[in-house]
Design a protein around this motif. Sequence first.
Motif, mmCIF file in Angstrom:
data_model
loop_
_atom_site.group_PDB
_atom_site.id
_atom_site.type_symbol
_atom_site.label_atom_id
_atom_site.label_comp_id
_atom_site.label_asym_id
_atom_site.label_seq_id
_atom_site.Cartn_x
_atom_site.Cartn_y
_atom_site.Cartn_z
ATOM 1 N N LEU A 75 -2.460 42.104 16.299
ATOM 2 C CA LEU A 75 -3.736 41.468 16.628
ATOM 3 C C LEU A 75 -3.971 41.381 18.125
ATOM 4 C CD1 LEU A 75 -3.627 38.476 14.096
ATOM 5 C CD2 LEU A 75 -4.749 40.690 13.803
ATOM 6 N N ARG A 76 -2.906 41.393 18.914
ATOM 7 C CA ARG A 76 -3.042 41.193 20.355
ATOM 8 C C ARG A 76 -3.047 42.507 21.114
ATOM 9 N NH1 ARG A 76 2.043 38.415 22.716
ATOM 10 N NH2 ARG A 76 2.785 40.488 22.115
ATOM 11 N N GLU A 77 -2.083 43.386 20.853
ATOM 12 C CA GLU A 77 -1.930 44.600 21.661
ATOM 13 C C GLU A 77 -2.849 45.712 21.188
ATOM 14 O OE1 GLU A 77 2.166 45.513 21.365
ATOM 15 O OE2 GLU A 77 2.842 43.639 22.299
ATOM 16 N N ASN A 78 -2.994 45.850 19.887
ATOM 17 C CA ASN A 78 -3.841 46.910 19.360
ATOM 18 C C ASN A 78 -4.867 46.287 18.422
ATOM 19 O OD1 ASN A 78 -4.902 49.401 18.727
ATOM 20 N ND2 ASN A 78 -3.315 49.888 17.212
ATOM 21 N N PRO A 79 -5.809 45.556 18.982
ATOM 22 C CA PRO A 79 -6.746 44.819 18.123
ATOM 23 C C PRO A 79 -7.568 45.757 17.259
ATOM 24 C CG PRO A 79 -7.496 44.827 20.400
ATOM 25 C CD PRO A 79 -6.123 45.425 20.405
#
Length: 585
Positions: free
Chosen positions: A431-435
Amino acid sequence: ASAASELSSTPPAPYASRRQAEFHELLKTYADVTFPDRAPLGLTKSGAGDEMMDAYLLHAVAHVTRTRRRITKNNEALLRRAKAEEAARDAKKRAEREARSDREATATAAAAANADASASARTKSVAPKKNRVMVQDDVPRDQGFARATVLILVPMRNVAGKVVRRLLELCPAAHGRADAVSKLERLADDFGFDSDGEAAETEKRRKKNLWVPEDHSAMFSGNTDDHFRLGIKVTKASVRLYVDFFGSDILVASPLGLATKLKEGGPGAADFLASIELLVIDHADVIAMQNWQHLQTVLEALNKIPVKHADVDVMRVRESHLEGLALHHRQTVVLSSFASPEINALARNQCANVAGRARWRVLEYPGVLARAAADAGGARLRFDRVDDVKESGDSNADSKQKREKSETNSSVSRLDELRFKHFNRFTLPALRENPRPGSLVFVPSYFDFVRVRNLLTEHEVSFAVASEYTPPRDAARARTLFADGRKKVLLVTERAHFYHRRKVRGVTEVYFYALPERAEFFAEFCEFAAKADARDASSSAGLSANLATVAFSKLDGLRLERVVGTARAKKMLAPDANSAFVFTA
């Protein structure tokens, strides 16, 4: 064999089905009963079609009628005995007066003999009075501290209205005179079904093209207020509604309605609950969605020795009540559409009936996995076991031994921490690095929701929120931002979806922080993510084919078997099972 099976499926004469007959026969044993196979609230039929409601209402009416008849007969017997004793005393006094007159008439004949005779007579007359003992062990002990003996707890007014109306139909005392039932107009106003309002609401949703399931519309039709209480008095030829609780036989209330009365009343507020002999908790799964603590408050106040003993004949109170053991003579009946740890804990900790405890068991759940996988259209449904902990550097035997010991000694708090660490390690990076647009995170518990929300905020993840405490307008705006792609993550709680069943557009993948209590929610969210336009967009982007990712533990066994089925759940929860399972259509 076919004739035998047909005969076994035929219900007994006075019952609508064999299932209803078995449930009612179980109630007549006066053992505590847990029934987790009730039809869901939105799918139950009103009136005479609700078999389980008819069964426990018949049991309640029979219990109240039998109790009042016993007390009435004992009152009549005591009155007859009192009259007989009074007549005997009058006859004895009359005989004593006649004997005294005779003695006074013969007193003039012989003074000396008369003195001896009168002394002897005084001795004989005084001796019985000195040796007289008042023995009242034959007084019937047929009452409690209060008149109310039946308590029926339901979640909302619309359900209470159906219960009371059906109770009046089944109660013989309500079918005598024309005025046998009082205050029916007030009952219709407080618990009635607003057909005009429901029709207007349905038309409003149709014009807005809102997706609302039929069971949800049926569940929340009519008056859905969860704060109410009603006292019902049953006499030989009438039924009185809206009676004071101390003068009522049957109480119909919501947990919130009774909890607020107990908290506002001060000392002695729970005295009217001191003699409850039959407790029915209907639709416990819906009550759990409201506030389970209110139900706990009510249960803790039941069958206590009252602070005040107003209008109580203590000589007729049962010894079990006087000794504070009324709890062990109370029958508790819990009905729910599924089993849950809260209901099982209630039956284990709050039910201490000397007649025993019975639990209706569902042998096989088919699950909703087939429906969810069919909607997925070839995409994968992944289940990860979060309590599958393995230590590196150990042999297989040592690792298995430590794993079994860990599973045995694990607690709810420990598994909550493991679940949070699993989300932090595997879901948060995605969810954070590759939204990914359209990522929906489903969290059943509000406490877990707060932890996940704070974690996403800390890592600056773009997300929207739709919880039970989010205003409807803000929740609708959050779903719109999510569907338009302006928010890539939507955080949803189970209670919010329970009260506001809305279709969520733009979902490409669902992360289940934990399995939902209601299996149909799992299938619904998989259906949201399996729409053609969402799947095509995902495939064109070359993203993962995971439609749903689920985290589960061994304490989620009841939820798991309702989702994947009983047979699969046993395999997935076995000690030697894998830590990850993937299902496809």
